[in-house]
Design a protein around this motif. Structure first.
Motif, PDB file in Angstrom:
ATOM      1  N   ALA A 263      -9.361  23.636  -4.543  1.00 36.82           N
ATOM      2  CA  ALA A 263      -8.207  22.762  -4.710  1.00 36.82           C
ATOM      3  C   ALA A 263      -7.405  22.753  -3.416  1.00 36.82           C
ATOM      4  O   ALA A 263      -7.274  23.783  -2.740  1.00 36.82           O
ATOM      5  N   PHE A 264      -6.848  21.580  -3.077  1.00 39.09           N
ATOM      6  CA  PHE A 264      -6.124  21.410  -1.826  1.00 39.09           C
ATOM      7  C   PHE A 264      -4.817  20.668  -2.070  1.00 39.09           C
ATOM      8  O   PHE A 264      -4.797  19.630  -2.742  1.00 39.09           O
ATOM      9  N   VAL A 265      -3.745  21.210  -1.521  1.00 39.58           N
ATOM     10  CA  VAL A 265      -2.480  20.488  -1.473  1.00 39.58           C
ATOM     11  C   VAL A 265      -2.557  19.485  -0.327  1.00 39.58           C
ATOM     12  O   VAL A 265      -3.043  19.807   0.766  1.00 39.58           O
ATOM     13  N   VAL A 266      -2.083  18.277  -0.572  1.00 37.53           N
ATOM     14  CA  VAL A 266      -2.044  17.241   0.458  1.00 37.53           C
ATOM     15  C   VAL A 266      -0.642  16.634   0.450  1.00 37.53           C
ATOM     16  O   VAL A 266      -0.199  16.089  -0.567  1.00 37.53           O
ATOM     17  N   ALA A 267       0.071  16.737   1.564  1.00 43.30           N
ATOM     18  CA  ALA A 267       1.409  16.144   1.676  1.00 43.30           C
ATOM     19  C   ALA A 267       1.421  15.207   2.874  1.00 43.30           C
ATOM     20  O   ALA A 267       1.027  15.599   3.983  1.00 43.30           O
ATOM     21  N   ALA A 268       1.854  13.967   2.648  1.00 42.97           N
ATOM     22  CA  ALA A 268       1.878  12.949   3.702  1.00 42.97           C
ATOM     23  C   ALA A 268       3.215  12.220   3.667  1.00 42.97           C
ATOM     24  O   ALA A 268       3.533  11.552   2.680  1.00 42.97           O
ATOM     25  N   LEU A 269       4.000  12.369   4.720  1.00 45.42           N
ATOM     26  CA  LEU A 269       5.283  11.680   4.855  1.00 45.42           C
ATOM     27  C   LEU A 269       5.181  10.768   6.073  1.00 45.42           C
ATOM     28  O   LEU A 269       4.869  11.241   7.170  1.00 45.42           O
ATOM     29  N   THR A 270       5.429   9.477   5.908  1.00 50.04           N
ATOM     30  CA  THR A 270       5.249   8.551   7.030  1.00 50.04           C
ATOM     31  C   THR A 270       6.378   7.537   7.117  1.00 50.04           C
ATOM     32  O   THR A 270       7.070   7.255   6.142  1.00 50.04           O
ATOM     33  N   GLU A 271       6.533   6.993   8.315  1.00 50.11           N
ATOM     34  CA  GLU A 271       7.420   5.858   8.535  1.00 50.11           C
ATOM     35  C   GLU A 271       6.668   4.830   9.373  1.00 50.11           C
ATOM     36  O   GLU A 271       5.900   5.184  10.269  1.00 50.11           O
ATOM     37  N   SER A 272       6.889   3.552   9.050  1.00 54.31           N
ATOM     38  CA  SER A 272       6.144   2.474   9.688  1.00 54.31           C
ATOM     39  C   SER A 272       6.989   1.763  10.737  1.00 54.31           C
ATOM     40  O   SER A 272       8.208   1.660  10.614  1.00 54.31           O
ATOM     41  N   ARG A 273       6.320   1.257  11.774  1.00 52.57           N
ATOM     42  CA  ARG A 273       6.972   0.418  12.780  1.00 52.57           C
ATOM     43  C   ARG A 273       6.712  -1.065  12.525  1.00 52.57           C
ATOM     44  O   ARG A 273       7.077  -1.903  13.351  1.00 52.57           O
ATOM     45  N   VAL A 274       6.087  -1.384  11.401  1.00 52.89           N
ATOM     46  CA  VAL A 274       5.773  -2.765  11.064  1.00 52.89           C
ATOM     47  C   VAL A 274       6.838  -3.290  10.109  1.00 52.89           C
ATOM     48  O   VAL A 274       7.104  -2.686   9.069  1.00 52.89           O
ATOM     49  N   ALA A 275       7.460  -4.411  10.450  1.00 50.03           N
ATOM     50  CA  ALA A 275       8.559  -4.950   9.654  1.00 50.03           C
ATOM     51  C   ALA A 275       8.028  -5.794   8.499  1.00 50.03           C
ATOM     52  O   ALA A 275       8.072  -7.023   8.517  1.00 50.03           O
ATOM     53  N   ALA A 276       7.510  -5.124   7.493  1.00 44.25           N
ATOM     54  CA  ALA A 276       6.981  -5.807   6.311  1.00 44.25           C
ATOM     55  C   ALA A 276       7.067  -4.853   5.134  1.00 44.25           C
ATOM     56  O   ALA A 276       6.861  -3.645   5.284  1.00 44.25           O
ATOM     57  N   SER A 277       7.353  -5.394   3.945  1.00 43.84           N
ATOM     58  CA  SER A 277       7.469  -4.530   2.770  1.00 43.84           C
ATOM     59  C   SER A 277       6.106  -4.210   2.165  1.00 43.84           C
ATOM     60  O   SER A 277       5.905  -3.118   1.638  1.00 43.84           O
ATOM     61  N   ALA A 278       5.174  -5.141   2.236  1.00 47.93           N
ATOM     62  CA  ALA A 278       3.827  -4.921   1.708  1.00 47.93           C
ATOM     63  C   ALA A 278       2.893  -4.602   2.870  1.00 47.93           C
ATOM     64  O   ALA A 278       2.669  -5.438   3.741  1.00 47.93           O
ATOM     65  N   GLN A 279       2.354  -3.382   2.885  1.00 44.84           N
ATOM     66  CA  GLN A 279       1.485  -2.954   3.977  1.00 44.84           C
ATOM     67  C   GLN A 279       0.281  -2.193   3.430  1.00 44.84           C
ATOM     68  O   GLN A 279       0.193  -0.969   3.548  1.00 44.84           O
ATOM     69  N   PRO A 280      -0.664  -2.896   2.817  1.00 48.91           N
ATOM     70  CA  PRO A 280      -1.844  -2.199   2.297  1.00 48.91           C
ATOM     71  C   PRO A 280      -2.636  -1.483   3.377  1.00 48.91           C
ATOM     72  O   PRO A 280      -3.276  -0.461   3.107  1.00 48.91           O
ATOM     73  N   GLU A 281      -2.594  -2.006   4.610  1.00 51.29           N
ATOM     74  CA  GLU A 281      -3.323  -1.326   5.686  1.00 51.29           C
ATOM     75  C   GLU A 281      -2.716   0.042   5.970  1.00 51.29           C
ATOM     76  O   GLU A 281      -3.440   1.007   6.264  1.00 51.29           O
ATOM     77  N   ALA A 282      -1.389   0.152   5.885  1.00 51.63           N
ATOM     78  CA  ALA A 282      -0.734   1.436   6.105  1.00 51.63           C
ATOM     79  C   ALA A 282      -1.101   2.423   5.000  1.00 51.63           C
ATOM     80  O   ALA A 282      -1.338   3.609   5.265  1.00 51.63           O
ATOM     81  N   GLU A 283      -1.155   1.920   3.758  1.00 50.89           N
ATOM     82  CA  GLU A 283      -1.542   2.783   2.641  1.00 50.89           C
ATOM     83  C   GLU A 283      -2.958   3.333   2.871  1.00 50.89           C
ATOM     84  O   GLU A 283      -3.223   4.532   2.680  1.00 50.89           O
ATOM     85  N   ALA A 284      -3.869   2.458   3.284  1.00 49.20           N
ATOM     86  CA  ALA A 284      -5.251   2.877   3.513  1.00 49.20           C
ATOM     87  C   ALA A 284      -5.346   3.856   4.681  1.00 49.20           C
ATOM     88  O   ALA A 284      -6.127   4.822   4.633  1.00 49.20           O
ATOM     89  N   LEU A 285      -4.560   3.622   5.727  1.00 55.32           N
ATOM     90  CA  LEU A 285      -4.575   4.513   6.883  1.00 55.32           C
ATOM     91  C   LEU A 285      -4.070   5.902   6.503  1.00 55.32           C
ATOM     92  O   LEU A 285      -4.647   6.916   6.921  1.00 55.32           O
ATOM     93  N   MET A 286      -3.024   5.966   5.710  1.00 48.97           N
ATOM     94  CA  MET A 286      -2.537   7.261   5.231  1.00 48.97           C
ATOM     95  C   MET A 286      -3.650   8.022   4.518  1.00 48.97           C
ATOM     96  O   MET A 286      -3.843   9.228   4.739  1.00 48.97           O
ATOM     97  N   GLY A 287      -4.369   7.320   3.664  1.00 52.37           N
ATOM     98  CA  GLY A 287      -5.443   7.957   2.919  1.00 52.37           C
ATOM     99  C   GLY A 287      -6.553   8.464   3.819  1.00 52.37           C
ATOM    100  O   GLY A 287      -7.073   9.577   3.624  1.00 52.37           O
TER     101      GLY A 287
END
Length: 299
Positions: A263-287
């Motif tokens: 089992a592994f703990v995974v913590a990811a905190l991010t902030e984006s430089r892209v001015a958009a509310s919907a960013q599926p690419e950012a979600e995928a990149l985090m993953g």
């Protein structure tokens, strides 16, 4: 590739995708870990609902609160776009305390969380974390404060302007004119602090085991699964987590449990430089980044 080379490559990938991130992956059994800037402080947004759940359920355990007590909830404004939950109810309702914990944690219902904060204020939630020896998470305000940002002042077609402000106004010391994005005024924490909290929930030594088990169950039933879940959910693994989203912030912290017992703990905190509310690419990149770190610990 050694750990340093991997972290450098992943940091560059995040930067190319318009993200700045703080990640930590930890093997729950060995304690081995790998991360990217895991001690950088971020506003937590809805991640704060996890310590709220711990504090509330512990008060139920000790008899300070009655889990079956009905809490009156006023109707919200369902004609205004917003998060799911009680704030979209058209009629008054009564909800039991323990059911408010479910709504707050598993579907990230902000109105339910604020009903719980009315019973256990933010300062008390923070005090209880410190009493458990869990440091690095500061709880400063109710969830309603997160719905009073510049984004709510713009028409939907102009919401990118709020993101532009969020991106461009942060100071070098992680201050911000938008209080919800200022680590000295918002509820805040680090990837390491959140990993410590999740480790305590999965292998409790200070949190009551019954409380820890209930919170684990709530995180296992998290309905928001568009961010890290695609990289950690399979027929041979389970993913339990909580997300947090506010303007250009996108967070998720959870635990992946494999059928082989690891089992592994995974913590990811991010902030984006892209001015958009919907960013599926950012979600995928985090993953992808979180998965690459986990794969480093589990070849």
């Amino acid at each position: 590739m050694n750990d340093d080379s991997l972290v450098t490559a992943l940091r560059e990938e995040l930067d190319d995708g318009g993200l700045r991130g703080s990640f930590l992956v930890r093997d729950l059994h060995t304690g081995d870990e790998v991360g990217i800037d895991p001690d950088v402080e971020f506003p937590l947004a809805s991640l704060v609902k996890v310590p709220l759940a711990v504090a509330t359920l512990d008060r139920v355990r000790t008899g300070e609160l009655d889990g079956a007590e009905q809490v009156a909830v006023r109707p919200g404004n369902p004609d205004v776009a917003g998060p799911p939950g009680l704030s979209r109810f058209r009629h008054p309702a009564s909800v039991a305390v323990e059911d408010l914990v479910y709504l707050s944690t598993s579907i990230s219902d902000g109105a339910a969380a604020d009903a719980l904060f009315a019973l256990t204020p933010p300062a008390e939630v923070g005090r209880r974390l410190r009493a458990l020896g869990l440091r690095g998470i500061t709880v400063r305000h109710p969830i309603s404060d997160l719905t009073d940002t510049p984004a709510e002042r713009f028409d939907p077609a102009e919401v990118h302007l709020a993101h532009t402000l969020a991106i461009g106004a942060r100071t070098a010391g992680r201050g911000h004119p938008v209080p919800q994005l200022d680590v000295s005024r918002a509820s805040s924490g680090t990837a390491r602090a959140f990993a410590d909290l999740l480790q305590e929930l999965w292998a409790p030594t200070r949190v009551d085991p019954g409380v820890a088990a209930r919170v684990r169950d709530l995180l296992a039933h998290n309905v928001l699964r568009q961010r890290l879940a695609p990289d950690f959910t399979s027929d041979s693994s389970t993913w339990s987590s909580k997300t947090g989203t506010l303007l250009n912030l996108r967070h998720e912290a959870g635990v992946v449990e494999h059928d082989d017992g690891r089992a592994f703990v995974v913590a990811a905190l991010t902030e984006s430089r892209v001015a958009a509310s919907a960013q599926p690419e950012a979600e995928a990149l985090m993953g992808r980044v979180a998965r690459a770190l986990r794969d480093r610990l589990r070849p």
